[in-house]
Design an enzyme around this catalytic site. Structure first.
Site, short mmCIF file in Angstrom:
data_model
loop_
_atom_site.label_atom_id
_atom_site.label_comp_id
_atom_site.label_asym_id
_atom_site.label_seq_id
_atom_site.Cartn_x
_atom_site.Cartn_y
_atom_site.Cartn_z
N MET A 58 0.90 -1.27 -0.01
CA MET A 58 0.07 0.09 -0.03
C MET A 58 0.91 1.47 0.09
O MET A 58 0.45 2.37 -0.35
CB MET A 58 -0.94 0.07 1.20
CG MET A 58 -0.32 0.10 2.33
SD MET A 58 0.19 1.68 3.17
CE MET A 58 -1.38 2.21 3.49
N TYR A 59 2.14 1.27 0.39
CA TYR A 59 2.95 2.51 0.39
C TYR A 59 3.15 3.09 -1.34
O TYR A 59 3.64 2.27 -2.30
CB TYR A 59 4.38 2.00 0.93
CG TYR A 59 4.42 1.85 2.20
CD1 TYR A 59 3.32 1.97 3.17
CD2 TYR A 59 5.51 1.01 2.79
CE1 TYR A 59 3.61 1.52 4.41
CE2 TYR A 59 5.68 0.65 3.97
CZ TYR A 59 4.49 0.82 4.87
OH TYR A 59 4.74 0.37 6.20
N SER A 60 2.46 4.02 -1.33
CA SER A 60 2.64 4.70 -2.76
C SER A 60 2.02 3.72 -3.80
O SER A 60 1.95 3.89 -5.01
CB SER A 60 4.10 4.88 -3.19
OG SER A 60 4.46 5.87 -2.73
N VAL A 61 0.89 3.17 -3.12
CA VAL A 61 0.03 2.24 -4.01
C VAL A 61 0.91 1.36 -4.99
O VAL A 61 0.46 1.37 -6.11
CB VAL A 61 -1.03 2.98 -4.68
CG1 VAL A 61 -2.17 1.99 -5.20
CG2 VAL A 61 -1.55 3.95 -3.88
#
Length: 339
Positions: A58-61
């Site tokens: 989910m970090y920076s999608v």
């Protein structure tokens, strides 16, 4: 760089882990560094002997995984490195794009493998618990990934000690894989994990890799007051810090760190990290660095030894807190009538 064994996995990791939430795309968060800006951090980390890298889908999608995988492959030796990523939070607003169901775990793992550019994820972690999927179902899906050679070990982040104990009990009873690591919210300002989670991890040989060891920068001593948000793009745009650290006594801890740092003539961040590294039940704190001095402070902290008297001074101002750090899971509540 000193290394240690990560829980019962047998994998040897550096005593500090480079957290990669800050590398990806500023389109996700304004303080995030893009690939070119992130490059010096990975180069310096690997030169210093850091071989442990933590990110999440989910970090920076997903872009954080792309940057992490590319730069670790570019500067490091994959056979020597340990890459960890996480799964749980929705990647978009569509159905079946988050949670810990068998479907999402399988498809999310495949997507993470592609983005990281690796054949196997060394450590695949549950970013939060899914209230809609039984733990046994989740563990069976993870077991399938392990048996397929796509995941080596599994871990988790931010749950109650009784929840971890339950997961371990299910694994032992059914012969499913155990959670091998725990990412707790733990630092000098927030020490509630010392009550139950850390003793449980020590008893069960669970590797402990705390997130936010510097309390989202508070323990770096750059603020002039607890609720001061100036001077940091992240603090100015991110209200999560105010949720985690809102007690007046938190500032007393910061002042104790700053005072000792002045006596020792070193940055407060080194003092705070040296305190954490002195804890025998901590494997490797996860260090987030978006400025190179942040990374240098973390590396230098490995050589700082605190006396028992100094540790006592740092811990003395602490007052109990409500449980903090589990809350984001509440954001994921798919409506049951949409099933």
């Amino acid at each position: 760089m000193e290394t240690t064994i990560l829980g019962a996995t047998g994998m040897r990791v550096s005593r500090i882990c480079l957290g990669c939430m800050g590398y990806g795309t500023p389109e996700w968060r304004p303080w995030v560094l893009d690939e070119n800006q992130a490059r010096p951090f990975f180069k310096r980390a690997i030169e210093a002997g850091i071989n442990f890298f933590d990110t999440s889908n989910m970090y920076s999608v997903g872009v954080s995984e792309e940057v992490t995988g590319k730069l670790v492959r570019e500067y490091g030796n994959l056979d020597e490195c340990v890459i960890a990523t996480k799964v749980f939070f929705p990647m978009n607003a569509g159905p079946n794009m988050g949670g810990l169901s068998r479907k999402n775990l399988q498809q999310a793992c495949e997507a993470s493998l592609r983005r990281l550019g690796v054949e196997t994820i060394d450590l695949y972690q549950l970013h939060r618990l899914d209230p809609h999927t039984p733990m046994e179902e989740t563990l069976r899906a993870l077991d399938d990934l392990i048996r397929a050679g796509k995941v080596r070990h599994i871990g988790a982040s931010s749950m109650y000690a009784w929840e971890l104990a339950t997961a371990l009990g299910i694994a032992d009873r059914t012969g499913l894989p155990r959670l091998a690591t725990m990412q707790p919210h733990y630092n000098l300002i927030y020490r509630e994990e010392e009550r139950e989670m850390l003793p449980l991890c020590e008893t069960e040989d669970i590797g402990v890799i705390p997130w936010s060891p510097l309390a989202r920068g508070l323990l770096a001593g750059k603020r002039s007051a607890l609720r001061d948000k100036t001077g940091s793009t992240r603090q100015e745009s991110d209200g999560f810090t105010d949720y985690l650290y809102d007690q007046d006594s938190d500032w007393d801890v910061v002042e104790a760190v700053v005072a000792l740092a002045k006596e020792r003539d070193m940055p407060p961040a080194q003092i705070a990290l040296a305190w954490m590294l002195s804890k025998s039940n901590v494997t490797a704190p996860i260090i987030g660095a978006t400025k190179l001095p942040h990374l240098e402070d973390a590396i230098a902290a490995l050589d700082v030894e605190l006396s028992s008297e100094e540790i006592g001074r740092l811990e003395a101002p602490y007052l109990p807190h409500p449980v903090r750090g589990m809350g984001p899971a509440a954001l994921y509540r798919p409506a049951r009538h949409n099933r």
